[in-house]
Every structure is written in structure tokens, then in C-alpha cells.
Scaffold this motif. Structure first.
Motif, short mmCIF file in Angstrom:
data_model
loop_
_atom_site.label_atom_id
_atom_site.label_comp_id
_atom_site.label_asym_id
_atom_site.label_seq_id
_atom_site.Cartn_x
_atom_site.Cartn_y
_atom_site.Cartn_z
N ARG A 26 -3.43 9.79 4.43
CA ARG A 26 -4.60 10.00 5.49
C ARG A 26 -5.16 8.79 5.84
O ARG A 26 -5.03 7.68 5.96
CB ARG A 26 -5.51 10.50 4.50
CG ARG A 26 -7.50 10.28 5.31
CD ARG A 26 -8.35 11.62 3.99
NE ARG A 26 -7.80 11.85 3.58
CZ ARG A 26 -7.85 13.06 3.23
NH1 ARG A 26 -8.44 14.17 4.53
NH2 ARG A 26 -7.95 14.25 2.81
N LEU A 27 -5.00 8.94 7.96
CA LEU A 27 -5.37 7.86 8.38
C LEU A 27 -6.78 7.97 8.85
O LEU A 27 -7.18 9.19 9.22
CB LEU A 27 -3.92 7.49 9.86
CG LEU A 27 -3.01 7.47 9.09
CD1 LEU A 27 -1.81 7.72 10.25
CD2 LEU A 27 -2.60 6.26 8.79
N VAL A 55 -6.68 3.50 5.72
CA VAL A 55 -5.73 4.21 5.34
C VAL A 55 -5.27 4.09 3.58
O VAL A 55 -5.70 3.33 2.99
CB VAL A 55 -3.88 4.38 5.21
CG1 VAL A 55 -2.67 4.32 5.33
CG2 VAL A 55 -3.80 2.94 7.33
N HIS A 56 -5.27 5.80 3.58
CA HIS A 56 -5.30 6.40 1.77
C HIS A 56 -3.64 6.65 1.80
O HIS A 56 -3.60 7.93 2.81
CB HIS A 56 -6.34 7.50 1.62
CG HIS A 56 -7.86 6.35 1.57
ND1 HIS A 56 -8.19 5.74 1.07
CD2 HIS A 56 -8.79 6.54 2.91
CE1 HIS A 56 -9.35 4.95 0.95
NE2 HIS A 56 -9.34 5.74 2.03
N ILE A 57 -3.09 6.47 1.01
CA ILE A 57 -2.02 7.11 0.58
C ILE A 57 -2.04 8.13 -0.82
O ILE A 57 -2.28 6.55 -1.90
CB ILE A 57 -0.86 6.59 0.74
CG1 ILE A 57 -0.28 5.75 1.90
CG2 ILE A 57 0.24 7.15 -0.13
CD1 ILE A 57 0.57 4.88 2.43
N VAL A 117 2.83 6.65 -6.40
CA VAL A 117 3.01 6.42 -7.92
C VAL A 117 1.60 6.38 -8.19
O VAL A 117 0.87 7.21 -9.31
CB VAL A 117 3.73 5.16 -8.30
CG1 VAL A 117 5.14 4.77 -8.45
CG2 VAL A 117 2.85 3.91 -8.20
N GLY A 118 0.27 6.45 -7.45
CA GLY A 118 -0.72 6.88 -7.61
C GLY A 118 -1.71 6.48 -6.27
O GLY A 118 -1.04 5.52 -5.20
N PRO A 119 -3.08 6.38 -5.90
CA PRO A 119 -3.54 6.76 -5.33
C PRO A 119 -3.87 5.24 -4.76
O PRO A 119 -3.91 4.72 -5.53
CB PRO A 119 -5.32 7.04 -5.75
CG PRO A 119 -4.85 7.96 -6.63
CD PRO A 119 -3.76 7.23 -7.38
N LEU A 139 0.82 -1.34 0.39
CA LEU A 139 -0.64 0.12 -0.39
C LEU A 139 0.61 0.69 0.08
O LEU A 139 1.40 2.10 -1.12
CB LEU A 139 -0.93 0.01 1.28
CG LEU A 139 -1.83 1.38 0.70
CD1 LEU A 139 -3.05 0.16 1.55
CD2 LEU A 139 -1.51 2.21 2.46
N LEU A 140 1.60 1.40 0.88
CA LEU A 140 2.82 2.22 0.56
C LEU A 140 3.48 2.24 -0.72
O LEU A 140 3.59 3.76 -1.41
CB LEU A 140 3.56 2.29 2.20
CG LEU A 140 4.68 3.15 2.27
CD1 LEU A 140 4.71 4.57 2.27
CD2 LEU A 140 5.29 3.19 3.43
#
Length: 144
Positions: free
Chosen positions: A87-88, A71-73, A63-65, A57-58
């Protein structure tokens, strides 16, 4: 050979559009838990808060959503090493952090040297995990 890698990076904790401050965040990866990365946030005046989520996920979030759950990166620009937003979310509360991708990429490179991507299963000791679960079940049965 070390069985874990760690790094400390400074992230901006974005409280609002007008207010942010930089905090140290410890990144940790262990061969014993080869799918997970742990981030420990050291907020002033509070106890450290740790989050664990998938290493992939990290990596994908640079390189992209990336991320469907808590958890959103997301990269914040078109450049390969743009800043990244993390974003947590817990229930209705959320925290937003911003960090340069460069130290994250360097950390992920070190994790890849410890456990290459795609070879995580070879580092999972499923026998030990099964033994631990069985001991827990037997202990509960003997206690009750």
C-alpha cells in the motif's frame, strides 16, 4: 560483479474490490544506495512512477506487517510465500498492489548476494556524499 540487480514482476493493481489489473513493476537495487529498493510502476497511459523505500521494510513485509509511513507491506496469508499487499500513500490518495512473495524473495536474495544484510554501511561512500554536499553549499554561496 554487477553493482546493481533488477527484476520485473507482475503485480495486481487493485483499483476497487471489483476491479484490478496486472501491471509490470521494475524492482531495482544498487550497491551505491545499499539501504534502498526502488519500485517503478508502469501504469497504462501514465508515465512510470517510482518509489524508493528501505530494503528491510520489503523483507519484513513478507513475513509480517511492516511500515509506519507512506509504504505499508503485509503478507496476505499464513504461508511463508503468501501473496503480499503493498500500500502506497500520498496525502489522502493511496494505491494498493498485490504480488506473489516468491519473486520478491528471489529479488531480495540477489540483493543480499550483492550487499549482505547488515553490511550496508560498508558500501556507503560518506566521503563522496560529504564532498557533494559541500560543493552544493559553495555553489549556492557563490551564486548569491
Amino acid at each position: 560483479m554487477h553493482e546493481s540487480v533488477q527484476a520485473e514482476v507482475l503485480m495486481s493493481f487493485l483499483v476497487s474490490e471489483e476491479l484490478s489489473f496486472r501491471i509490470p513493476v521494475e524492482l531495482r537495487y544498487a550497491a551505491a544506495d545499499p539501504y534502498a529498493v526502488r519500485m517503478t510502476f508502469h501504469l497504462p497511459g501514465d508515465a512510470p512512477v517510482s518509489w524508493a523505500f528501505g530494503r528491510d521494510l520489503l523483507l519484513d513485509g513478507i513475513v509480517g506487517p511492516s511500515g509506519d509511513g507512506d509504504v505499508h507491506i503485509t503478507p496476505l496469508g499464513p504461508d511463508e510465500l503468501a501473496d503480499v499487499a503493498i500500500r502506497l500513500r500520498v496525502c489522502d490518495e493511496e494505491a494498493l498492489f498485490q504480488v506473489s512473495a516468491a519473486p520478491i524473495v528471489a529479488f531480495l536474495d540477489r540483493t543480499d548476494r550483492l550487499v549482505p544484510l547488515g553490511q550496508e554501511q560498508a558500501h556507503v561512500d560518506s566521503g563522496a556524499e560529504l564532498d557533494q554536499v559541500l560543493r552544493s553549499i559553495l555553489a549556492e554561496e557563490n551564486a548569491g
